[in-house]
Write an enzyme that holds these catalytic residues in place. Structure first.
Site, PDB file in Angstrom:
ATOM      1  N   ARG A  29       1.201 103.761  -4.243  1.00 48.70           N
ATOM      2  CA  ARG A  29       0.506 101.998  -5.355  1.00 48.70           C
ATOM      3  C   ARG A  29       0.877 102.301  -6.923  1.00 48.70           C
ATOM      4  O   ARG A  29       1.221 100.749  -6.988  1.00 48.70           O
ATOM      5  CB  ARG A  29      -1.516 102.578  -5.333  1.00 48.70           C
ATOM      6  CG  ARG A  29      -2.181 103.519  -6.556  1.00 48.70           C
ATOM      7  CD  ARG A  29      -3.410 103.903  -5.507  1.00 48.70           C
ATOM      8  NE  ARG A  29      -2.921 104.528  -4.258  1.00 48.70           N
ATOM      9  CZ  ARG A  29      -3.070 104.690  -3.407  1.00 48.70           C
ATOM     10  NH1 ARG A  29      -3.246 103.711  -2.280  1.00 48.70           N
ATOM     11  NH2 ARG A  29      -2.318 105.488  -2.344  1.00 48.70           N
ATOM     12  N   THR A  30       0.979 103.477  -7.222  1.00 45.80           N
ATOM     13  CA  THR A  30       1.724 103.476  -8.547  1.00 45.80           C
ATOM     14  C   THR A  30       3.090 102.622  -8.284  1.00 45.80           C
ATOM     15  O   THR A  30       3.794 101.334  -9.663  1.00 45.80           O
ATOM     16  CB  THR A  30       1.383 104.243  -9.486  1.00 45.80           C
ATOM     17  OG1 THR A  30       0.199 105.011  -9.208  1.00 45.80           O
ATOM     18  CG2 THR A  30       2.414 104.293 -11.183  1.00 45.80           C
TER      19      THR A  30
HETATM   20  N1   CP Z   1      -3.070 106.172  -8.309  1.00 45.75           N
HETATM   21  C1   CP Z   1      -2.047 106.708  -7.663  1.00 45.75           C
HETATM   22  O1   CP Z   1      -1.507 107.254  -9.043  1.00 45.75           O
HETATM   23  O2   CP Z   1      -2.114 106.743  -6.785  1.00 45.75           O
HETATM   24  P1   CP Z   1      -0.565 107.263  -5.980  1.00 45.75           P
HETATM   25  O3   CP Z   1      -0.082 108.361  -6.563  1.00 45.75           O
HETATM   26  O4   CP Z   1      -0.368 106.506  -4.619  1.00 45.75           O
HETATM   27  O5   CP Z   1       0.760 105.837  -7.095  1.00 45.75           O
END
Ligand code: CP
Length: 358
Positions: free
Chosen positions: A91-92
């Site tokens: 997501r990031t």
């Molecule tokens: N919250 C977060 O950093 O998710 P990711 O590791 O999927 O980017």
């Protein structure tokens, strides 16, 4: 702040620079009175936070139409960004990628150091310098402690600096996650975060999101933080010292049910076993720090349940349908908060008619 000769000497030496308190370093990462490199949660003050939230609200509203989307994507269509994510991310990475696209920024990416020239022995420092030859912004997630900060320090010593955004640095910090988490609090509580009780649950010792969120809470009045963790994974001393110094109220407990009862926001986190040295996570009964359907009956009627995601078993899927489950909206908020941050760093906020609504 006026830079003394002594300060300028320290700035030349990375080890000395690194050892300075963050408060002293903040000005080094600013340009023309605003954040240039976004590295630490402590760089945000309340005025900047709430300004970015209003930019985010405006961008998400205006881009609902084709005309508005065309306007947003004209704001920075003369810029290019590098997304350098050599630690796993869904997501990031995606929210930054889409934030860039919303603003018209063209993107390049490296997500695996073994297919870059680092595999041939190029140093990480030279790798960053190479990116800056081609792009106007570097957004990076990196496993080495303090390396994101070092990259910004290095960039600021070159003739062609580009801003660096920390998208997750080792166990250090994840400031844009804290930004989107606080944006989620802001939207969920009608713009009023002051006086709220935030319970943070899980592996607090190694979670960079809870560290950054704790630092950001200094911007709000009468906050109460409740840290709920097994003894092995209690919040780190530097964060506790920070709370004491800033007179932010907190308490620590191992009792999950006791800790979440009075909270306005319950921030669940997964066990960070990628940082294990010798399988220490396996010895912990993490089920005691899991939110299941039965907990919906004991939390406040208007509490929200948050999680930076990804999750494992610490929030059961049955909880997803409860209106207080905020984590899917939280991840979507990330794209808007990050779009707003990038527009702020590049100073195109002046072109947006920013609305006042929370
Ligand atoms: N919250 C977060 O950093 O998710 P990711 O590791 O999927 O980017």
């Amino acid at each position: 702040m006026e830079r003394t000769i002594e300060m300028m000497e320290i700035e030349k030496n990375w080890d000395k620079f690194l050892s300075m308190p963050i408060e002293t370093k903040i000005s080094h990462f600013m340009r023309e009175g605003r954040i240039y490199d976004c590295l630490f949660a402590q760089q945000f003050n309340r005025e900047v936070l709430e300004y970015i939230f209003r930019i985010a609200n405006t961008l998400r509203r205006i881009t609902k139409t084709k005309e508005g989307m065309n306007f947003a994507s004209s704001l920075l269509n003369h810029k290019r960004a590098m997304l350098y994510f050599i630690q796993p991310s869904t997501r990031t990475f995606l929210s930054f990628l889409n934030a860039c696209h919303i603003l018209g920024i063209k993107t390049s990416e490296i997500r695996d150091a073994s297919i870059s020239s680092e595999y041939k022995g190029e140093s990480p420092e030279d790798t960053i310098r190479t990116f800056s030859s081609y792009v106007d912004l570097i957004i990076m997630r990196h496993p080495a402690q303090n390396f994101v900060e070092k990259s910004a320090w290095l960039m600021n010593r070159t003739k062609r600096p580009v801003p660096i955004i920390n998208a997750g640095s080792s166990k250090d910090q994840h400031p844009t996650q804290a930004l989107l988490d606080t944006y989620t609090l802001y939207r969920s509580f009608g713009g009023v975060i002051d006086g709220k009780t935030i319970a943070m649950v899980g592996d607090l010792k190694r979670g960079r999101t809870v560290r950054s969120l704790s630092f950001l809470m200094e911007n709000y009045k009468n906050m109460k933080l409740v840290y709920i963790a097994p003894p092995e994974f209690k919040m780190e001393r530097d964060v506790i010292d920070f709370l004491n110094k800033k007179n932010i109220s907190y308490y620590e407990t191992e009792n999950f049910e006791e800790g979440i009862k009075e909270a306005d926001a319950i921030y669940m986190t997964r066990i960070q076993d990628e940082h294990d040295k010798s399988g220490e996570s396996k010895k912990i009964d993490y089920s005691k720090y899991s939110f299941t359907k039965k907990h919906l009956d004991i939390i406040k009627k208007d509490a929200i349940i948050m999680h930076p995601l990804p999750r494992r078993e610490e929030i059961s899927v049955e909880v997803d349908d409860d209106p207080r489950a905020m984590y899917w909206r939280q991840e979507r908020n990330g794209m808007w908060a990050r779009s707003a941050l990038i527009s702020y760093i590049f100073g195109v906020d002046a072109k947006i008619h920013i609305e006042n609504k929370a």
